[in-house]
Enzyme design. Structure first.
Site, PDB file in Angstrom:
ATOM      1  N   ASN A   1       0.799  -1.227   0.000  1.00 58.88           N
ATOM      2  CA  ASN A   1       0.000   0.000   0.000  1.00 58.88           C
ATOM      3  C   ASN A   1       0.829   1.272   0.000  1.00 58.88           C
ATOM      4  O   ASN A   1       0.273   2.361  -0.098  1.00 58.88           O
ATOM      5  CB  ASN A   1      -0.911   0.034   1.243  1.00 58.88           C
ATOM      6  CG  ASN A   1      -2.080  -0.913   1.114  1.00 58.88           C
ATOM      7  OD1 ASN A   1      -2.276  -1.536   0.062  1.00 58.88           O
ATOM      8  ND2 ASN A   1      -2.864  -1.046   2.169  1.00 58.88           N
ATOM      9  N   LYS A   2       2.148   1.168   0.146  1.00 54.28           N
ATOM     10  CA  LYS A   2       2.954   2.378   0.278  1.00 54.28           C
ATOM     11  C   LYS A   2       3.216   3.012  -1.102  1.00 54.28           C
ATOM     12  O   LYS A   2       2.920   2.411  -2.128  1.00 54.28           O
ATOM     13  CB  LYS A   2       4.263   2.052   1.010  1.00 54.28           C
ATOM     14  CG  LYS A   2       4.050   1.470   2.421  1.00 54.28           C
ATOM     15  CD  LYS A   2       3.226   2.390   3.299  1.00 54.28           C
ATOM     16  CE  LYS A   2       3.241   2.116   4.797  1.00 54.28           C
ATOM     17  NZ  LYS A   2       2.942   0.828   5.357  1.00 54.28           N
ATOM     18  N   ASN A   3       3.820   4.209  -1.122  1.00 55.69           N
ATOM     19  CA  ASN A   3       3.963   4.946  -2.392  1.00 55.69           C
ATOM     20  C   ASN A   3       4.855   4.235  -3.392  1.00 55.69           C
ATOM     21  O   ASN A   3       4.731   4.451  -4.586  1.00 55.69           O
ATOM     22  CB  ASN A   3       4.474   6.369  -2.145  1.00 55.69           C
ATOM     23  CG  ASN A   3       3.390   7.243  -1.525  1.00 55.69           C
ATOM     24  OD1 ASN A   3       2.531   6.735  -0.812  1.00 55.69           O
ATOM     25  ND2 ASN A   3       3.424   8.530  -1.806  1.00 55.69           N
TER      26      ASN A   3
END
Ligand code: PLP
Length: 375
Positions: A181-183
């Site tokens: 889910n991170k960038n």
């Protein structure tokens, strides 16, 4: 209409092909791709040493060990974060000392942090919630004056900057997450930015059973290490993501700006700080006007889901979890974090969203909230 999740990873065909090459190569665990990712991450943060691991949680725990934090030590952090931030403090046998969040930034209140310092305080773990950087000038001023180590939980702030300087390119120990889910992602994974090669060597030992290999084929173990190395399968994904990170973050910033333009201010939601210069816009999180609503947050999320829109919660204040309640923390201890944690919702924000998706989300929020608001 298609379901719009609150986030979605963006993996291109070249990355999928690169993963296939690793799988066909005969070397799928830690190897050349992991070392290449470390070199590229190091270049990304201005040449500081970087080591990759299986998760940011592992990076944070081993960062505490590198900083010499253990039983009897206190570590200051904020209860408004993913629970990993405090779990790692407990894992190394130290004591988490929570201080409340600042209402505007929703990050740790550094005035309260300074007041919480005792002779047993060894370190502080600031968290850049939603990718909005904690004030690094004030943070490192406090750390320097009180001789504290800083372990930056920058899990959410990859590619963000403080006054034009990239997060990770300065400071003490800095941990990033490559969770899905991170960038940027490697499926699962993370890394730690360290100060020098001595720290990097200790970190390498901690991530793989404490082993040092000798040139003659022998080995030694002189510290207790664990098992947190990254596979080359994951590293190949990360290598496909890093060159695209700036583009991802630029698009996130555009989408965040659209949220500020289209969000109905009459609803009484509190919007996040409008930082278009430093944040990487990992998340866009209004606070619901719960006290004026004849509907709770769970119902709001369910109604949004009925309209085809995914809404997340990041995060409830963690000191209210059973594990921490049993350590003596109570409701009312950190009123700002509790209020934000009770009212926060994460709306969809990821680089492949269309401008119209933001308008659709804003219209849905208005449609759900207006009928249940009292004046
Ligand atoms: C995601 C996250 C972590 C943990 O990262 P993992 O790679 O999942 O271990 C820690 N802290 C914060 C603030 C996070 O958002």
């Amino acid at each position: 209409m298609d379901f719009l999740p609150f986030t979605r990873p963006n993996i291109d065909e070249a990355t999928i092909a690169a993963v296939g090459e690793v799988l066909r190569s005969g070397w799928i665990t830690t190897g050349p791709k992991s070392r290449q990712l470390e070199a590229e991450l190091s270049a990304h943060v201005g040449g500081r040493p970087v080591r990759v691991v299986a998760s940011a949680t592992a990076a944070l725990e081993m960062a505490l060990q590198v900083a010499g934090v253990g039983p009897g030590d206190e570590v200051i952090t904020c209860p408004l974060s993913w629970v990993a931030t405090a779990n790692v403090i407990l894992k190394v046998g130290a004591k988490p000392v929570f201080v409340d969040a600042d209402r505007a930034s929703r990050n740790i209140d550094l005035d309260l942090a300074e007041r919480a310092i005792t002779p047993r305080t060894r370190a502080i773990i600031p968290v850049d919630l939603a990718g909005l950087p904690v004030d690094r000038d004030r943070l490192y001023d406090i750390a320097k004056r009180h001789r504290l180590r800083v372990i930056e939980d920058a899990a959410q702030s990859m590619g963000a900057n403080w006054r034009g300087r990239r997060i990770g390119s300065f400071g003490d120990l800095v941990s990033f997450s490559f969770h899905a889910n991170k960038n940027m992602t490697s499926g699962e994974g993370g890394c730690l930015v360290l100060n020098d090669e001595d720290e990097a060597r200790l970190f390498e030992k901690l991530r793989l059973q404490g082993v040092t290999r000798h040139a003659d084929g022998g080995m030694d173990v002189d510290v207790l290490g664990g098992k947190a190395n990254m596979t080359d399968i994951a590293a190949a994904i990360g290598l496909g993501q890093l060159p695209r990170l700036e583009g991802f973050n630029a698009r996130r910033r555009e989408l965040a700006a659209l949220y500020f333009r289209h969000f109905d201010r009459q609803l009484g939601c509190e919007l996040p700080l409008e930082d278009m210069a430093q944040s990487n816009w990992h998340m866009f999180q209004p606070l619901l006007p719960l006290d004026r609503m004849s509907m709770d947050r769970g119902e709001f999320i369910a109604r949004m889901k009925d309209l085809g829109i995914g809404v997340g919660v990041h995060y409830p204040a963690m000191h209210l979890f059973t594990l921490f309640r049993e350590m003596g923390f109570q409701p009312g201890d950190f009123p700002v974090a509790e209020d934000i944690g009770r009212r926060t919702v994460t709306l969809p924000l990821f680089p492949t969203m269309a401008d119209e998706d933001v308008e659709r989300v804003c219209a849905a929020v208005s449609g759900v909230l207006k009928p249940v608001l009292s004046v």
